[in-house]
Design a protein around this motif. Structure first.
Motif, short mmCIF file in Angstrom:
data_model
loop_
_atom_site.label_atom_id
_atom_site.label_comp_id
_atom_site.label_asym_id
_atom_site.label_seq_id
_atom_site.Cartn_x
_atom_site.Cartn_y
_atom_site.Cartn_z
N GLU A 1 -13.50 -10.61 -18.31
CA GLU A 1 -14.33 -11.76 -17.91
C GLU A 1 -15.78 -11.34 -17.66
O GLU A 1 -16.37 -11.65 -16.63
N SER A 2 -16.34 -10.64 -18.63
CA SER A 2 -17.66 -10.04 -18.43
C SER A 2 -18.81 -10.99 -18.71
O SER A 2 -19.93 -10.78 -18.25
N ILE B 1 -30.31 -14.44 -16.34
CA ILE B 1 -29.69 -13.20 -15.84
C ILE B 1 -30.73 -12.22 -15.30
O ILE B 1 -30.49 -11.51 -14.33
N TRP C 1 -29.28 -5.72 -13.65
CA TRP C 1 -28.35 -5.06 -14.59
C TRP C 1 -29.10 -4.51 -15.81
O TRP C 1 -28.65 -3.57 -16.45
N TRP D 1 -19.88 -20.98 -17.09
CA TRP D 1 -20.98 -20.08 -16.74
C TRP D 1 -20.87 -18.74 -17.49
O TRP D 1 -21.88 -18.13 -17.84
N LEU D 2 -19.64 -18.30 -17.73
CA LEU D 2 -19.44 -17.00 -18.39
C LEU D 2 -19.57 -17.09 -19.91
O LEU D 2 -19.47 -16.08 -20.60
N GLN E 1 -24.65 -19.01 -18.50
CA GLN E 1 -25.68 -18.05 -18.12
C GLN E 1 -26.40 -17.53 -19.36
O GLN E 1 -25.77 -17.13 -20.34
N LYS F 1 -19.24 -6.11 -17.55
CA LYS F 1 -20.43 -5.84 -18.38
C LYS F 1 -20.65 -4.32 -18.38
O LYS F 1 -20.90 -3.70 -19.41
N SER G 1 -16.11 -9.02 -14.57
CA SER G 1 -17.32 -9.79 -14.33
C SER G 1 -18.55 -8.88 -14.49
O SER G 1 -18.68 -8.22 -15.51
N ARG G 2 -19.40 -8.76 -13.48
CA ARG G 2 -20.57 -7.88 -13.61
C ARG G 2 -20.10 -6.45 -13.92
O ARG G 2 -20.74 -5.73 -14.67
N HIS H 1 -11.21 -16.48 -11.30
CA HIS H 1 -12.04 -15.40 -11.85
C HIS H 1 -11.53 -14.02 -11.37
O HIS H 1 -11.34 -13.80 -10.18
N GLU I 1 -31.52 -13.04 -11.84
CA GLU I 1 -30.46 -12.90 -10.85
C GLU I 1 -30.29 -11.48 -10.34
O GLU I 1 -30.09 -11.25 -9.15
C1 MCU Z 1 -19.65 -12.57 -14.90
O1 MCU Z 1 -20.55 -11.79 -14.15
C2 MCU Z 1 -21.36 -12.30 -13.12
C3 MCU Z 1 -22.34 -13.33 -13.61
O2 MCU Z 1 -23.14 -12.74 -14.64
C4 MCU Z 1 -23.22 -13.76 -12.47
O3 MCU Z 1 -24.10 -14.77 -12.87
C5 MCU Z 1 -22.41 -14.27 -11.30
O4 MCU Z 1 -23.26 -14.45 -10.24
O5 MCU Z 1 -21.48 -13.28 -10.92
C6 MCU Z 1 -20.57 -12.87 -11.91
C7 MCU Z 1 -19.74 -11.85 -11.22
O6 MCU Z 1 -20.02 -10.68 -11.27
O7 MCU Z 1 -18.77 -12.32 -10.42
C8 MCU Z 1 -18.04 -11.41 -9.63
#
Ligand code: MCU
Length: 396
Positions: free
Chosen positions: A234-235, A261, A267, A309-310, A256, A215, A211-212, A345, A264
Motif C-alpha cells: 500500500e505504498s 507530496i 521523502w 488517496w493512494l 496524492q 515507498k 505506506s510511506r 490501511h 507533506e
Molecule cells: C501511503 O503513504 C502515505 C501517504 O503518502 C501520505 O500522504 C499519508 O499522509 O500517509 C501515508 C502513510 O504513510 O500512512 C501510514
C-alpha cells in the motif's frame, strides 16, 4: 583498557569525494547520459531507450540502462545514495544487531533487531521491515525490524536533513529521507555479510514496509541488487504509483500527487520540487522504471483498492507497465501484483496470504511456486495505449 578499533579507524581522514553507488559501478562501455536528461513526455517514459535516444537491444544494454535509470532517480527524485563507507562494523548481542558506520572521521551506530524463526535451518532467510512488520511473518524466516526514522526522519517538512544519515553526510542535506533509509539497509547487509554469528543468509533477504515505509521498501529494493525480494505494501504515490498516472487519477478523485507530496514530507530530495511544482511530464523517469530496477529479482506489490488517496488505479497501471520490463527479461512471474478489496490501511487480508507465500517460497527458499499472477481488485482497468507508446523488446 579495551582498544576501540572502530573509533580508531573512524579517525582516518576523509577520502577525497563520496563515491555514489549507481554512479561508480557503471561500466565505461555504457552510453553516457546527456547532461540535461529531461525531456517532455506526457506518457510513461520508455524504459528501453537510453537518455541519449539509443534503443536498448540486449541484456547488457539493459544492465547499462538500469545503471542510468538508477542515476536518474538519484539525480531527479531521491538524492544520491553514497557507495561504500570508509568502514562498517557490526556485532550481535541477543536480538540487537549493532551497525556502526564511519565516514570522513564521523561515526554513527544504529541497532536493528532480529527475531529468529522458531523453525528452519540457519543461516536463515530474513525480511527487513521498515518501521515494523505489517505482513504476516512467514515460517522459517527471520524478521529484522529497522527503525528507518532514526536514519532519516519523516515527521513533516521540519524533518529535512534530520537523522543519522545526515549526521554522517551533512553535505547531502538536500537528499530525501528514502534514499537515506535505503543506504541504511545496504549497511545492514554489509554487516550481515561479514557476521556469520548473526546466522542470516544474505542471499535470501527481503525488504518490506507499508505506506510511506512501503515507498521506502521499493526504493531500497531498487537501489541494492543484493536484495532478493522487495514487498512494498500500500505504498501509493511516491511508491508503486506513477507520478503521471496519479496526476491523471487526481482529476476526478482525490489522489496524492507529486505537488502535494513535496509539501507533506521530506521523502524526496529538494531538487524534485522543481518537477513536482511545475510538471512531472519533464521527468525522464516514472515509477514503472523504479520497479524495473528491481528486475530480474522478485517484486511482490501488495495493494488495497480502498483508499483513493493512494492512487490504486495509478499503482495498478504503473505496475502493469513495469511488468513489461520483467517480460522483456523473460521473468514476467518475478513481478506479482495483488490488490485486495477495501480494508483497513496496512492491515494484511488473509486472502493475500497465498500470494505472499508463493513469493517467499520462490525467492527466499528457492522452491518451485506459482508467482504468475497480476490481480487487480474491483473493476480497475488500464488503457495501455493511452499511456505507453513504446514496444517491449525480447532481450537476450
Ligand atoms: C501511503 O503513504 C502515505 C501517504 O503518502 C501520505 O500522504 C499519508 O499522509 O500517509 C501515508 C502513510 O504513510 O500512512 C501510514
Amino acid at each position: 583498557m579495551r582498544l576501540n578499533l572502530s573509533a580508531l579507524i573512524c579517525l582516518i581522514p576523509a577520502v577525497l569525494s563520496i563515491p555514489f553507488e549507481g554512479f561508480t559501478k557503471r561500466p565505461n562501455t555504457c552510453p553516457k547520459t546527456p547532461v540535461n536528461a529531461t525531456r517532455y513526455d506526457a506518457k510513461l517514459p520508455d524504459p528501453f531507450m537510453f537518455a541519449n535516444g539509443r534503443p536498448v537491444k540486449t541484456l547488457s544494454d539493459f544492465a547499462c540502462r538500469q545503471r542510468e535509470v538508477s542515476e536518474l532517480f538519484q539525480t531527479f527524485e531521491l538524492g544520491a545514495k553514497p557507495g561504500n563507507p570508509d568502514s562498517v562494523f557490526g556485532s550481535i548481542s541477543g536480538p540487537n544487531l549493532t551497525v556502526t558506520v564511519c565516514v570522513h572521521g564521523r561515526t554513527v551506530s544504529f541497532t536493528p533487531t532480529i527475531a529468529y524463526p522458531a523453525n528452519g535451518t540457519a543461516p536463515h532467510p530474513a525480511i527487513i521491515a521498515l518501521g515494523g512488520l505489517t505482513i504476516p511473518a512467514p515460517s522459517g524466516v527471520a524478521i529484522i525490524i529497522y527503525n528507518n526514522d532514526d536514519i532519516g526522519a519523516q515527521l513533516d517538512q521540519s524533518s529535512r536533513d534530520q537523522g543519522k544519515f545526515f549526521e554522517l553526510y551533512p553535505e547531502l542535506g538536500a537528499n530525501g529521507a528514502m534514499v537515506a533509509w535505503a543506504w541504511g539497509i545496504s549497511r545492514i547487509l554489509d554487516v550481515l555479510e561479514t557476521l556469520p554469528e548473526a546466522n542470516i543468509n544474505t542471499k535470501k533477504i527481503a525488504v518490506t514496509g507499508c505506506s510511506r515505509n512501503g515507498k521506502g521498501a521499493l526504493v531500497a529494493g531498487a537501489l541494492d541488487s543484493r536484495i532478493a525480494l522487495t514487498i512494498p505494501q500500500e505504498s501509493g504515490s511516491g511508491g508503486t504509483a506513477c507520478w503521471r498516472l496519479s496526476d491523471y487519477e487526481n482529476h476526478n478523485a482525490s489522489t496524492q500527487t507529486a505537488s502535494e507530496i513535496v509539501q507533506e514530507n521530506v521523502w524526496f530530495a529538494t531538487q524534485f520540487d522543481d518537477f513536482a511544482n511545475t510538471t512531472v511530464d519533464m521527468l525522464p523517469i516514472d515509477h514503472h522504471m523504479l520497479a524495473g530496477l528491481v528486475a530480474p529479482r522478485g517484486l511482490l506489490v501488495i495493494d488495497n483498492i480502498g483508499y483513493e488517496w493512494l492512487g490504486p488505479w495509478s499503482s495498478y497501471g504503473c505496475m502493469k507497465t513495469a511488468h513489461r520490463i520483467f517480460q522483456a527479461l523473460g521473468v514476467s512471474d518475478h513481478l506479482g501484483y495483488s490488490m485486495s478489496p477495501s480494508h483497513l490501511h496496512c492491515s494484511f487480508p488473509s486472502n493475500q496470504g497465498p500470494e505472499l507465500q508463493a513469493f517467499v517460497d520462490k525467492f527466499l527458499f528457492d522452491k518451485i511456486s506459482d508467482t504468475n499472477f497480476f490481480n487487480p481488485a474491483g473493476n480497475i482497468t488500464f488503457d495501455d495505449a493511452q499511456w505507453v507508446d513504446w514496444s517491449t523488446p525480447h532481450l537476450r
